[in-house]
Design a protein around this motif. Structure first.
Motif, PDB file in Angstrom:
ATOM      1  N   SER B 307       0.687  -1.221   0.132  1.00 15.71           N
ATOM      2  CA  SER B 307       0.146  -0.059   0.106  1.00 15.71           C
ATOM      3  C   SER B 307       0.766   1.170  -0.064  1.00 15.71           C
ATOM      4  CB  SER B 307      -1.011   0.035   1.415  1.00 15.71           C
ATOM      5  OG  SER B 307      -0.397   0.483   2.297  1.00 15.71           O
ATOM      6  N   ARG B 309       1.078   5.654   0.504  1.00 17.14           N
ATOM      7  CA  ARG B 309       0.342   6.834   0.702  1.00 17.14           C
ATOM      8  C   ARG B 309       1.291   7.729   0.224  1.00 17.14           C
ATOM      9  NH1 ARG B 309      -4.571   6.292   1.430  1.00 17.14           N
ATOM     10  NH2 ARG B 309      -4.660   3.937   1.836  1.00 17.14           N
ATOM     11  N   GLY B 317      -3.323   7.702  -2.901  1.00 13.96           N
ATOM     12  CA  GLY B 317      -3.331   6.466  -2.067  1.00 13.96           C
ATOM     13  C   GLY B 317      -3.563   5.316  -2.932  1.00 13.96           C
TER      14      GLY B 317
END
Lengths: 469, 469
Positions: B307, B309, B317
C-alpha cells in the motif's frame, strides 16, 4: 614472443566500395554468361528438362497431411513443414487488413521455423553477378520462376524432405560461407502467415563457384529488366534483392530520418492489435469441404490441396496444402517528386500475423474483389487513383506472384504510379507517410519495418530504369 | 497563383549539428540551474515536501485487485494497469534466462499497453539541458529517484488513475509537441514482463518551458556524474538516455556493421524459443500464500503487494502488486580496447517475455544467488571474472534499481570491467560478440536490439568520464 592476432585488425564499420560496386552491376545491362535476350529460351529449356505436373486433389488424398480430430488444424504427421490453424484478430482502429473489420477470424499458416533465402554474388570482369535459379514451385501460375540461389526451409536443409542436399547452402551456413553483404530476418505475408520470417541473405563468394544446371549468373541490370516481365522473378528473389545496400544517396527528404522513425513508432503505439490462435475447426464463417476450406461469402482465399510430380525438386513427388487467393491483387506505390527528390507513399499496415502491430507497406495493397460489395468510403484509400491511372502515369507495372511453395496463383499487379497534389497530397491522411527509396533502403537493413509487398516494390524502385523504357 | 507549400521544403535526413550539441551537453559539468553539488540536498528536500509511506500488505488488502477464480491470474477490476499471469517457456539451446532450464514455468507481468518515457530538452546558454523529475516509485529502495520528464502509462494519461494530469505530456503527444530527437519502442525486462515495450522519447522544446516543482534542468555531464551514485538515476531515465544519438565517431570495429547484423540474425534464427501463456494457478513449483507468491526453492523473485500513501503522485493513495527479486543482481559489461578502440562484450540473451527470440544484453546479467546451488560449469559464463575483478579493473560501478512502479528493491550492481585475452578472448564463445559503443548507439535507434539492462550500461558508456575519476 607475442602470438599472432587471432583475427584481422579492426575493420571499417561500413564498406565504402560496396555501394559503387552495386551501382556498377545495376548499370550492366548484360552479363558475362546468359544474355537477357536469351533468358526466356533458357528458362523454357529448363522447364522442358524436368517433367512436372501439379494437380488439385481432395484433402483425403493428401499423403502424410491430415486434420487433427480435436482442433481441425491441418498438419503433417512429422510435425514439420507448417500447419494451417485459426487466428482471431481484434483491433481498435480499423479498417486495415484485407477486410473492413475490427475483429475477424481466419485460417492462417503457422510455420515457426526460420528458413534461408540467399543469393550468391561473384564478380566477373569486375562486375558483381547474382546466381539465380530456375525453380519450380507448385503454386506458381507458370510453375518455373527465377528464385534465389538458395531457398530453403530448415526442414529442407535438415533433410525432413529426405531429398537431395540444398545446393550452394555451404555459402550461407557453416564455417565456409562467403562475405556477407546482407543478412536480416524479414517478415512474410502477415495476412496469411502467423509471425513467419525468413533470413534474407546476400553473400559474396571469393573463390571459384561451380555453375550447376538450373542456375545462371545475372547482373542487377539484367534482373531489373526481368522485373518488368510477368511472373518471372519470384517473390523470394524480390525480397532478398530489396535488402541490397543500394547506392541511392539522396540526403534530403520530406521527413528527416528521426521524424520518420517517430512516425513509425507512433503508428506502432497507436494501434492496439490483439491476436489469439484458435482451433481451425472453431473459425466462424469458414467452411471445410472435400477439397477446399473457404469463406461463406467466397471472399479472401481458399485452403486447397495439390499433388506435385517433379524431377528437379528436393523430392520427386509430394502432396501439400496451399492457400489460393480468390482474385488478383493490386499492390502499388503512389509516387511524387518533391523538390526533385522521388518519394513514395507508404501505409502503416496492420496484418494479423505480424510480430509487431504494424509494418510499412505499399500505398495500396488489397484484392479489389474483396471490397466490391462495400460502399466507396469503406474501400481502401487511393485504390481508385491506382485503378484509374492513365497509362502515362504508370512508371512501372508487372504481374508477380507470391511464394509458390505456399500460395496457389497468388497474383498481384505491382505498380508504381505517378500522383499529384490532387490525388495524393503532400500532407497525407493519418496512417500514410511520404518517404524516399533511400530511406526505405536504410530501414530494410532491419527486420519488421517494410512488409514483403513493399519490399517487392523496393527491389524495383532501386533498379535502374531499363533501356528503351 | 500557386498556393504556398504546405510544409517546409525538404530537410536533411540527418541533423549534422545534433551530435555536436549532445557532446557539448556531455562536456558541461555544471548547468544553468541546479549545481551538481546541490543535487543531493535538492532531492532530499523534494522527499521531505511530500509525505509518503510504502507498506507490505497481504493480497487480501489489495483494493480493486483480486485473483481470478478460474485462472488464478491477479488483475485489477478495471481491466487496466497490468495482470500477473503464468508463462511456459520452452527453448532448445539453454541455459539462458535466469535459470538453467530449457523448459520452465514462471509468473509474468502482462501489460500490453505502450507507455511514454520522455525527456524534454531545452537549450540554455547554448547548452542542451534535460528536464528531470524527482519521482517517488513504491518499489525504489529509497523511494525518490530521478525520472524522465514524463513517465506515463497509457492508463496514466487517459486518466484511469483518476489522478492529476501528467505534467509536460503535451510536449510528447498531440499537435503541440516539440522537435523529436529520439523516439523508439524499447523492450523492458523479458524475464518479468510479457512483451512489454515503452516509447522512449527525447523531445526538444523551442519556446519557454515553465519549471514546475519536483523538476530540474541538468546537463548530460551532470547526469553522468549522478550515474555514479547508487539509486539516483532511475531505470526509465537510463533507458531513455541510452537512445540519444551520441557523438561516438569510431568508424572501425572488430566486426563490420554488416557482420554484426549477420551475427545477430544468426543468433535470432539459431534459438528456437516457444512461449505459451498459462493460468497463474497452473504454474508448477510456485506457491501462493497470504502475502507472497514464491518459488518453492525460494529462488528468482516473489510476487508481493504494497500500500502506498503519497501526496505528489497521480493519486493520493493506492495499493498494487510488485515483483520482488530475491537477491541483488550483477549486470556487467566486460570491456577491452582493440587497436585503441573500446569494445564491450555483448551476449545474445533469451528471455521468455521478449517479442523476438533474443536481444543483446550485457556480458553478465544474473542474480548470483540463483546459481549458488549449481556446479561451476552450469553457472553463467564470465560471472566469476566480474565478481573477482580487482578494483583497478573496475571502470564503473554503481547500484541501480529497476522500475520502481513494478519491482520492489530490484537492485543490481552495474559494472564495466576491464578484461584481457585470458579473461575474455578476442574470439569469444558462441552467443557473445565484441561491439563498440558506437555500434550499440546505432542499434538502439531501433527497438528490440539491446535489452533494458544493456541500455542502462550504454547510458553510462556514452557518458563522458566525470572529473576526478
Amino acid at each position: 614472443m607475442l602470438s599472432p592476432p587471432l583475427r584481422p585488425p579492426l575493420q571499417a564499420r561500413v564498406d565504402a566500395r560496396l555501394r559503387s560496386r552495386i551501382a556498377l552491376s545495376a548499370a550492366a545491362e548484360e552479363g558475362v554468361q546468359l544474355r537477357t535476350g536469351d533468358f526466356a529460351a533458357w528458362l523454357a529449356e529448363r522447364g522442358r528438362a524436368t517433367d512436372f505436373r501439379v494437380e488439385r486433389i481432395p484433402f483425403a488424398e493428401l499423403d502424410g497431411w491430415s486434420f487433427d480430430e480435436r482442433t481441425g488444424n491441418l498438419g503433417h504427421r512429422s510435425g514439420r513443414f507448417f500447419t494451417v490453424e485459426g487466428l482471431h484478430v481484434t483491433e481498435e482502429a480499423g479498417p486495415f487488413g484485407d477486410g473492413p473489420y475490427a475483429d475477424w477470424y481466419q485460417p492462417i499458416i503457422k510455420q515457426p521455423e526460420v528458413g534461408i533465402l540467399g543469393i550468391l554474388v561473384k564478380e566477373f570482369d569486375g562486375v558483381p553477378h547474382f546466381l539465380m535459379q530456375a525453380k519450380m514451385e507448385p503454386g506458381n501460375p507458370n510453375l518455373l520462376q527465377l528464385s534465389p540461389t538458395v531457398q530453403a526451409t530448415r526442414s529442407n536443409y535438415t533433410k525432413a524432405h529426405k531429398g537431395a542436399d540444398v545446393k550452394y547452402i555451404e555459402y550461407f551456413a557453416g564455417p565456409r560461407r562467403g562475405r556477407v553483404i546482407a543478412d536480416v530476418l524479414q517478415s512474410e505475408h502477415g495476412s496469411w502467415f502467423y509471425r513467419k520470417s525468413n533470413r534474407n541473405m546476400i553473400v559474396e563468394a571469393t573463390g571459384d563457384v561451380p555453375l550447376l544446371d538450373d542456375f545462371c549468373w545475372l547482373t542487377l541490370g539484367q534482373i531489373s529488366a526481368l522485373l518488368h516481365r510477368d511472373n518471372v522473378v519470384n517473390m523470394d528473389s524480390r525480397t532478398v534483392l530489396s535488402c541490397l545496400p543500394h547506392p541511392d544517396t539522396a540526403a534530403r527528404a520530406l521527413l528527416s530520418d528521426i521524424e520518420l522513425s517517430s512516425w513509425i513508432t507512433g503508428e506502432r503505439a497507436r494501434h492496439d492489435v490483439r491476436t489469439e490462435r484458435v482451433p481451425l475447426a472453431s473459425v466462424p464463417r469458414w467452411k471445410r469441404g472435400e477439397s477446399t476450406i473457404e469463406h461463406e461469402d467466397g471472399r479472401y482465399f481458399r485452403v486447397v490441396a495439390v499433388s506435385v510430380r517433379a524431377g528437379n525438386r528436393e523430392v520427386t513427388g509430394w502432396t501439400q496444402p496451399l492457400f489460393e487467393p480468390v482474385g488478383q491483387g493490386v499492390t502499388a506505390f503512389l509516387s511524387r517528386a518533391f523538390d526533385g527528390v522521388r518519394h513514395v507513399l507508404v501505409a502503416a499496415r496492420v496484418e494479423g500475423g505480424f510480430l509487431d502491430t504494424i509494418e510499412l507497406g505499399p500505398t495500396v495493397q488489397c484484392t479489389p474483389d474483396n471490397y466490391a460489395h462495400l460502399a466507396p468510403p469503406d474501400r481502401p484509400l487511393f485504390l481508385d487513383t491506382v485503378l484509374r491511372a492513365p497509362a502515362d502515369r504508370i512508371r512501372y507495372e508487372a504481374i508477380h506472384s507470391e511464394e509458390g511453395g505456399r500460395f496457389l496463383n497468388a497474383e498481384s499487379r505491382y505498380l508504381i504510379v505517378d500522383a499529384d497534389e490532387s490525388d495524393a497530397p503532400q500532407d497525407p491522411p493519418p496512417g500514410f507517410a511520404w518517404v524516399t527509396p533511400a530511406q526505405l533502403t536504410s530501414l530494410v537493413r532491419h527486420g519488421h519495418y517494410l512488409n514483403v509487398q513493399g519490399r517487392s516494390l523496393l527491389a524495383r524502385l532501386n533498379a535502374a530504369e531499363p533501356a528503351g523504357r
